[in-house]
Motif scaffolding. Structure first.
Motif, PDB file in Angstrom:
ATOM      1  N   ASP A 264     162.137  27.821  39.773  1.00  0.00           N
ATOM      2  CA  ASP A 264     162.131  28.573  41.186  1.00  0.00           C
ATOM      3  C   ASP A 264     162.080  27.822  42.296  1.00  0.00           C
ATOM      4  O   ASP A 264     162.393  26.519  42.213  1.00  0.00           O
ATOM      5  CB  ASP A 264     160.758  29.590  41.382  1.00  0.00           C
ATOM      6  CG  ASP A 264     159.632  28.648  41.178  1.00  0.00           C
ATOM      7  OD1 ASP A 264     159.624  27.437  41.349  1.00  0.00           O
ATOM      8  OD2 ASP A 264     158.456  29.272  41.146  1.00  0.00           O
ATOM      9  N   GLU A 265     162.392  28.388  43.727  1.00  0.00           N
ATOM     10  CA  GLU A 265     162.473  27.593  44.809  1.00  0.00           C
ATOM     11  C   GLU A 265     161.362  26.629  45.171  1.00  0.00           C
ATOM     12  O   GLU A 265     161.573  25.764  45.602  1.00  0.00           O
ATOM     13  CB  GLU A 265     162.798  28.430  45.921  1.00  0.00           C
ATOM     14  CG  GLU A 265     163.170  27.674  47.195  1.00  0.00           C
ATOM     15  CD  GLU A 265     163.512  28.745  48.140  1.00  0.00           C
ATOM     16  OE1 GLU A 265     163.686  28.093  49.417  1.00  0.00           O
ATOM     17  OE2 GLU A 265     163.669  29.963  48.157  1.00  0.00           O
ATOM     18  N   LYS A 266     160.196  27.022  44.738  1.00  0.00           N
ATOM     19  CA  LYS A 266     158.945  26.248  45.064  1.00  0.00           C
ATOM     20  C   LYS A 266     158.836  24.991  44.181  1.00  0.00           C
ATOM     21  O   LYS A 266     158.702  23.907  44.615  1.00  0.00           O
ATOM     22  CB  LYS A 266     157.642  27.274  44.766  1.00  0.00           C
ATOM     23  CG  LYS A 266     156.430  26.421  45.161  1.00  0.00           C
ATOM     24  CD  LYS A 266     155.228  27.500  44.839  1.00  0.00           C
ATOM     25  CE  LYS A 266     153.894  26.768  45.085  1.00  0.00           C
ATOM     26  NZ  LYS A 266     152.665  27.674  44.839  1.00  0.00           N
TER      27      LYS A 266
ATOM     28  N   LYS B 120     161.298  22.351  45.685  1.00  0.00           N
ATOM     29  CA  LYS B 120     160.753  21.843  46.761  1.00  0.00           C
ATOM     30  C   LYS B 120     159.847  20.770  46.502  1.00  0.00           C
ATOM     31  O   LYS B 120     159.714  19.814  47.107  1.00  0.00           O
ATOM     32  CB  LYS B 120     160.502  22.710  47.861  1.00  0.00           C
ATOM     33  CG  LYS B 120     161.226  23.448  48.620  1.00  0.00           C
ATOM     34  CD  LYS B 120     160.597  24.531  49.432  1.00  0.00           C
ATOM     35  CE  LYS B 120     161.497  25.533  50.169  1.00  0.00           C
ATOM     36  NZ  LYS B 120     160.984  26.470  50.763  1.00  0.00           N
TER      37      LYS B 120
END
Length: 306
Positions: free
Chosen positions: A48-50, A53
């Motif tokens: 996922d995007e988390k 990052k």
């Protein structure tokens, strides 16, 4: 703040782990920034995007990897020094020149640790001026004094037999034994092997000489090497190339001869199809069989050594 601190610690650990892998592989420090980081970003599509990052917070720049590898090297050195400070050790010393003509002194230390003996590289430094025994001992003495290693812990010195190290008066061994009265010395077995192989039975010398000619003919030119590899691939051989030998280790010669014996049929085909000095001789089946009977005796001798 607690969460941010945890992520940074994990990113730092990941940076050290990647640096350790790079150092083990012997790759350039830029490989993390130019290859590993882009590959990890390509894999981000699975997360996922988390998570993506979080991966971006791992420091993998060229300078960072260089510092991390330096820190790891210092840690390894400190661990080794801590292990040999309080135990008996033996040293193996070798002084040789690299491809640039620079004299390099290497010292390998052997020491007991837990339930076994360990062997690690203690020193690898250049000798900028002369390579006398005095200079060799001076460099070793500086390393011992810098790391608070006692000379009294040294029980044996193994050398490669070079004059600077083994000459009695100015040699490094004499100076070391002045420091440690009960320290013994020994000679490197590789040079003993080389001396032992100087006197061989005549038929062994003949076999080795002809074997060297065959190997050099096949390996000396890239074209011959490629053609021989194609021949071995076409007939589904066990191996596709011959092994070079070295004058220092007798087992190296044995491995070269064993490989030649395993590829004897392929070598026979290759030599008959090429303009080679031994080609006509090898076309005679009786001579060819006699040669490999002698070679088989030579190979069995080296297999017993192994």
């Amino acid at each position: 703040m607690y969460h941010s601190k945890t992520v940074n610690e994990k990113a730092l650990m990941a940076s050290y782990l990647v640096s350790y892998r790079i150092a083990q592989a012997g790759e350039a420090h830029t490989v993390a920034e130019k290859l590993i980081n882009p590959c990890v970003k390509d894999i981000e599509c699975m997360f996922d995007e988390k998570a993506a990052k979080v991966i971006d917070t791992i420091p993998l720049s060229n300078d960072t990897i260089s510092r991390r590898i330096g820190d790891l090297a210092e840690n390894v050195k400190a661990t080794l020094i801590a292990c040999i400070k309080s135990t008996r050790i033996s040293l193996q010393i070798d002084e040789s020149a690299d491809i640039a003509g620079l004299a390099i002194l290497m010292v390998i230390v052997r020491y007991p640790y837990l339930d076994s003996f360990h062997k690690d590289l203690l020193l690898c430094k250049p000798l900028p001026t002369i390579t006398t025994g005095t200079e060799i001992f001076k460099l070793l003495d500086e390393i011992f004094a810098e790391n608070s290693i006692l000379w009294d812990n040294c029980v044996n010195l193994c050398t490669d037999g070079s004059k600077d190290i083994t000459v009695k008066m100015p040699g490094a061994i004499a100076k070391m034994q002045e420091k440690v009265k009960g320290c013994s010395s020994s000679h490197c077995m590789l040079h003993r092997h080389a001396l032992a192989m100087k006197k061989m039975p005549p038929f062994m010398k003949e076999v080795l000489a002809e074997t060297v000619k065959i190997i050099n003919f096949t390996k000396s030119e890239p074209k011959n090497n490629r053609l021989f590899k194609i021949l071995c691939d076409d007939i589904w051989s066990l191996h596709t190339y011959l092994l070079l030998y070295t004058e220092i280790r007798e087992l190296s010669r044995g491995k070269s001869l064993i490989r030649l014996f395993e590829l004897r049929n392929e070598i026979g085909i290759y030599l008959r199809d090429n303009d080679f000095a031994l080609g006509e001789k090898m076309c005679d089946e009786r001579i060819w069989q006699t040669f490999f009977k002698k070679l088989m005796i030579y190979v069995s001798f080296f297999k017993e050594k192994q």
